[in-house]
Write an enzyme that holds these catalytic residues in place. Structure first.
Site, PDB file in Angstrom:
ATOM      1  N   HIS A  22      -3.716  -7.066  13.790  1.00  0.00           N
ATOM      2  CA  HIS A  22      -4.701  -7.218  14.861  1.00  0.00           C
ATOM      3  C   HIS A  22      -5.145  -5.845  15.360  1.00  0.00           C
ATOM      4  O   HIS A  22      -6.346  -5.567  15.473  1.00  0.00           O
ATOM      5  CB  HIS A  22      -4.083  -8.035  16.004  1.00  0.00           C
ATOM      6  CG  HIS A  22      -4.950  -8.180  17.208  1.00  0.00           C
ATOM      7  ND1 HIS A  22      -5.627  -9.350  17.503  1.00  0.00           N
ATOM      8  CD2 HIS A  22      -5.263  -7.313  18.210  1.00  0.00           C
ATOM      9  CE1 HIS A  22      -6.306  -9.188  18.620  1.00  0.00           C
ATOM     10  NE2 HIS A  22      -6.098  -7.965  19.075  1.00  0.00           N
ATOM     11  N   GLU A  23      -4.175  -4.989  15.658  1.00  0.00           N
ATOM     12  CA  GLU A  23      -4.510  -3.651  16.161  1.00  0.00           C
ATOM     13  C   GLU A  23      -5.179  -2.793  15.087  1.00  0.00           C
ATOM     14  O   GLU A  23      -6.122  -2.055  15.370  1.00  0.00           O
ATOM     15  CB  GLU A  23      -3.248  -2.957  16.680  1.00  0.00           C
ATOM     16  CG  GLU A  23      -2.738  -3.494  17.994  1.00  0.00           C
ATOM     17  CD  GLU A  23      -3.769  -3.387  19.108  1.00  0.00           C
ATOM     18  OE1 GLU A  23      -4.497  -2.375  19.162  1.00  0.00           O
ATOM     19  OE2 GLU A  23      -3.853  -4.327  19.916  1.00  0.00           O
ATOM     20  N   HIS A  26      -8.860  -3.384  14.876  1.00  0.00           N
ATOM     21  CA  HIS A  26      -9.658  -2.664  15.877  1.00  0.00           C
ATOM     22  C   HIS A  26     -10.002  -1.259  15.380  1.00  0.00           C
ATOM     23  O   HIS A  26     -11.139  -0.796  15.496  1.00  0.00           O
ATOM     24  CB  HIS A  26      -8.885  -2.554  17.195  1.00  0.00           C
ATOM     25  CG  HIS A  26      -8.750  -3.843  17.941  1.00  0.00           C
ATOM     26  ND1 HIS A  26      -9.783  -4.729  18.116  1.00  0.00           N
ATOM     27  CD2 HIS A  26      -7.678  -4.392  18.579  1.00  0.00           C
ATOM     28  CE1 HIS A  26      -9.363  -5.768  18.821  1.00  0.00           C
ATOM     29  NE2 HIS A  26      -8.094  -5.587  19.114  1.00  0.00           N
TER      30      HIS A  26
END
Length: 236
Positions: A22-23, A26
């Site tokens: 998820h990170e 980004h």
């Protein structure tokens, strides 16, 4: 005890993978839009250690996992956590508000994509061997971790991804007001998720997940072209 530790590891690994990717999403989204801040800081990485936050990635998810696995029926019903935020230089985007909204959306989209990949390969029929059962359970936890993380982050409260997406989509005057919530956003999240359910017995997030998760799982299996009728209730 060894059985408990095995189940714990089986549940922890999918959560760590979901948060890490998820990170990373980004950071890669920001890079695609011209921001090299995450790469320059060494955070553009799929190595979970680079993204671990002591409280959000280890202590809190670990506490939630243990507390739910210890209590019958020894299943995971709710997870919450976070990783060390990937640094983003919004001023490097041509349109900082829209750029941040796109970068924020990359995290939940990654989680839904990973859940769909798991749906593609999960053994949906009754497991015939112990190894098949372990693989099935791991992939179910992986799907659950990604779906819950993706949905939860879409709540329109800064600093959650949904809040930053809202700031990018709202008219500028409203966006400025909404962006100020980031200072108290995490307190609002904790209030809604942890405090209110225990104080007044009202759990809006839990009730919403109870309604959405079965639909989300069945939709993912449908998109993957899989038949889940043979799982005999093992699906969420």
């Amino acid at each position: 005890m060894s059985h408990f530790l095995f189940n714990l590891a089986l549940a922890v690994i999918p959560v760590v993978l979901a948060i890490t990717l998820h990170e990373a999403a980004h950071g890669y989204a920001a890079l695609a839009l011209g921001d090299t801040t995450a790469r320059d800081a060494g955070r553009l990485s799929l190595n979970p250690i680079r993204h671990i936050d002591r409280v959000g990635t280890i202590i809190l998810p670990g506490f939630l996992l243990i507390s739910q696995l210890l209590v019958p029926p020894h299943r995971i019903f709710f997870m919450f956590g976070w990783a060390k935020p990937v640094p983003i230089g919004a001023w490097k985007f041509k349109d900082p508000r829209r750029g941040m909204a796109l970068v924020a959306s990359a995290g939940p989209l990654m989680n839904f994509f990973l859940a769909w990949l798991a749906a593609l390969v999960i053994p949906v029929a009754d497991a015939e061997t112990a190894s098949q059962a372990v693989i099935q359970q791991f992939l179910l936890y992986f799907m659950l971790s990604n779906v819950v993380l993706g949905l939860f982050n879409l709540l329109p409260i800064p600093p959650l991804d949904g809040g930053r997406i809202a700031v990018g989509l709202l008219p500028e005057s409203l966006a400025q007001i909404w962006a100020r919530l980031e200072r108290i956003g995490i307190l609002l999240v904790l209030l809604v998720v942890f405090i209110l359910p225990r104080m007044i017995g009202f759990d809006p997030v839990g009730q919403a997940l109870d309604q959405v998760l079965p639909w989300a799982f069945r939709t993912l299996f449908w998109l993957a072209g899989r038949d889940i009728d043979g799982m005999n209730g093992n699906i969420i």
